[in-house]
Design a protein around this motif. Structure first.
Motif, PDB file in Angstrom:
ATOM      1  N   LEU A   8       6.098  48.805  22.370  1.00 19.43           N
ATOM      2  CA  LEU A   8       6.505  49.145  21.011  1.00 19.43           C
ATOM      3  C   LEU A   8       6.189  50.602  20.706  1.00 19.43           C
ATOM      4  N   GLU A   9       5.076  51.085  21.223  1.00 17.05           N
ATOM      5  CA  GLU A   9       4.672  52.475  20.983  1.00 17.05           C
ATOM      6  C   GLU A   9       5.691  53.447  21.587  1.00 17.05           C
ATOM      7  N   GLN A  10       6.155  53.156  22.784  1.00 13.22           N
ATOM      8  CA  GLN A  10       7.170  54.009  23.411  1.00 13.22           C
ATOM      9  C   GLN A  10       8.452  54.011  22.575  1.00 13.22           C
ATOM     10  N   PHE A  11       8.823  52.849  22.071  1.00 19.54           N
ATOM     11  CA  PHE A  11      10.033  52.747  21.260  1.00 19.54           C
ATOM     12  C   PHE A  11       9.888  53.527  19.959  1.00 19.54           C
ATOM     13  N   GLU A  12       8.748  53.411  19.315  1.00 23.61           N
ATOM     14  CA  GLU A  12       8.508  54.155  18.071  1.00 23.61           C
ATOM     15  C   GLU A  12       8.578  55.659  18.328  1.00 23.61           C
ATOM     16  N   GLU A  13       8.054  56.114  19.458  1.00 22.02           N
ATOM     17  CA  GLU A  13       8.131  57.532  19.815  1.00 22.02           C
ATOM     18  C   GLU A  13       9.577  57.967  20.012  1.00 22.02           C
ATOM     19  N   LEU A  14      10.366  57.101  20.656  1.00 21.85           N
ATOM     20  CA  LEU A  14      11.791  57.402  20.836  1.00 21.85           C
ATOM     21  C   LEU A  14      12.474  57.611  19.490  1.00 21.85           C
ATOM     22  N   GLN A  58      12.127  40.235  30.409  1.00 22.69           N
ATOM     23  CA  GLN A  58      11.021  39.401  30.892  1.00 22.69           C
ATOM     24  C   GLN A  58       9.687  40.151  30.888  1.00 22.69           C
ATOM     25  N   GLU A  59       9.738  41.463  31.016  1.00 19.01           N
ATOM     26  CA  GLU A  59       8.516  42.264  31.077  1.00 19.01           C
ATOM     27  C   GLU A  59       8.118  42.845  29.728  1.00 19.01           C
ATOM     28  N   ALA A  60       9.032  42.848  28.777  1.00 17.53           N
ATOM     29  CA  ALA A  60       8.771  43.498  27.490  1.00 17.53           C
ATOM     30  C   ALA A  60       9.304  42.641  26.339  1.00 17.53           C
ATOM     31  N   ARG A  61       8.950  41.379  26.350  1.00 13.42           N
ATOM     32  CA  ARG A  61       9.446  40.449  25.322  1.00 13.42           C
ATOM     33  C   ARG A  61       9.120  40.920  23.897  1.00 13.42           C
ATOM     34  N   PRO A  62       7.881  41.369  23.600  1.00 14.54           N
ATOM     35  CA  PRO A  62       7.600  41.829  22.235  1.00 14.54           C
ATOM     36  C   PRO A  62       8.503  42.994  21.813  1.00 14.54           C
ATOM     37  N   LEU A  63       8.756  43.911  22.729  1.00 18.44           N
ATOM     38  CA  LEU A  63       9.634  45.033  22.418  1.00 18.44           C
ATOM     39  C   LEU A  63      11.064  44.558  22.190  1.00 18.44           C
ATOM     40  N   SER A  64      11.539  43.669  23.036  1.00 20.34           N
ATOM     41  CA  SER A  64      12.881  43.119  22.877  1.00 20.34           C
ATOM     42  C   SER A  64      13.038  42.442  21.517  1.00 20.34           C
ATOM     43  N   ASN A  65      12.044  41.664  21.136  1.00 15.86           N
ATOM     44  CA  ASN A  65      12.076  40.991  19.830  1.00 15.86           C
ATOM     45  C   ASN A  65      12.050  41.993  18.686  1.00 15.86           C
ATOM     46  N   GLU A  66      11.255  43.046  18.824  1.00 19.80           N
ATOM     47  CA  GLU A  66      11.160  44.067  17.776  1.00 19.80           C
ATOM     48  C   GLU A  66      12.496  44.783  17.580  1.00 19.80           C
ATOM     49  N   VAL A  67      13.175  45.077  18.671  1.00 25.12           N
ATOM     50  CA  VAL A  67      14.485  45.731  18.575  1.00 25.12           C
ATOM     51  C   VAL A  67      15.458  44.833  17.804  1.00 25.12           C
ATOM     52  N   ALA A  68      15.463  43.544  18.120  1.00 25.90           N
ATOM     53  CA  ALA A  68      16.345  42.602  17.420  1.00 25.90           C
ATOM     54  C   ALA A  68      16.001  42.548  15.927  1.00 25.90           C
ATOM     55  N   GLU A  69      14.720  42.462  15.614  1.00 23.31           N
ATOM     56  CA  GLU A  69      14.298  42.360  14.213  1.00 23.31           C
ATOM     57  C   GLU A  69      14.546  43.661  13.452  1.00 23.31           C
TER      58      GLU A  69
END
Length: 110
Positions: A8-14, A58-69
């Protein structure tokens, strides 16, 4: 060039650093996802104007869910999203993820 993100941190930085980027939600076990990934690779290799990132579901389920939400887009895998100014302006899933559809999305959302 494709860059993998896992957290999630990497995504927020993006979101802070990039005005516009593609992200692919990719399944490591699905043949349709593999085909979409190959199309995504073709796009990334031919057009460097929009950064391309991916996550392995499969390796980043929390990130995948966060993107959807965050973008209120139902999760699918494979799924490609074009993020512009912190908002999803385009998305496609399954067989609709092609080099051509990614190229068209990038042109349509300049």
């Amino acid at each position: 060039m494709l860059k993998k993100i896992d957290t999630l941190e990497q995504f927020e930085e993006l979101l802070k650093q990039e005005d516009k980027f593609f992200i692919l939600k990719h399944s490591l076990t699905c043949p349709i996802s593999h085909a979409a990934y190959q199309e995504y690779e073709k796009y990334a290799g031919s057009d460097q104007s929009i950064p391309t990132f991916y996550l392995a579901v499969q390796e980043a389920r929390p990130l995948s869910n966060e993107v959807a939400e965050k973008f209120e887009i139902k999760h699918e895998s494979p799924q490609a999203l074009l993020i512009k100014n912190g908002e999803a302006v385009w998305n496609a899933s399954h067989w609709k993820i092609t080099n051509k559809s990614l190229s068209t999305a990038s042109i349509d959302n300049l």
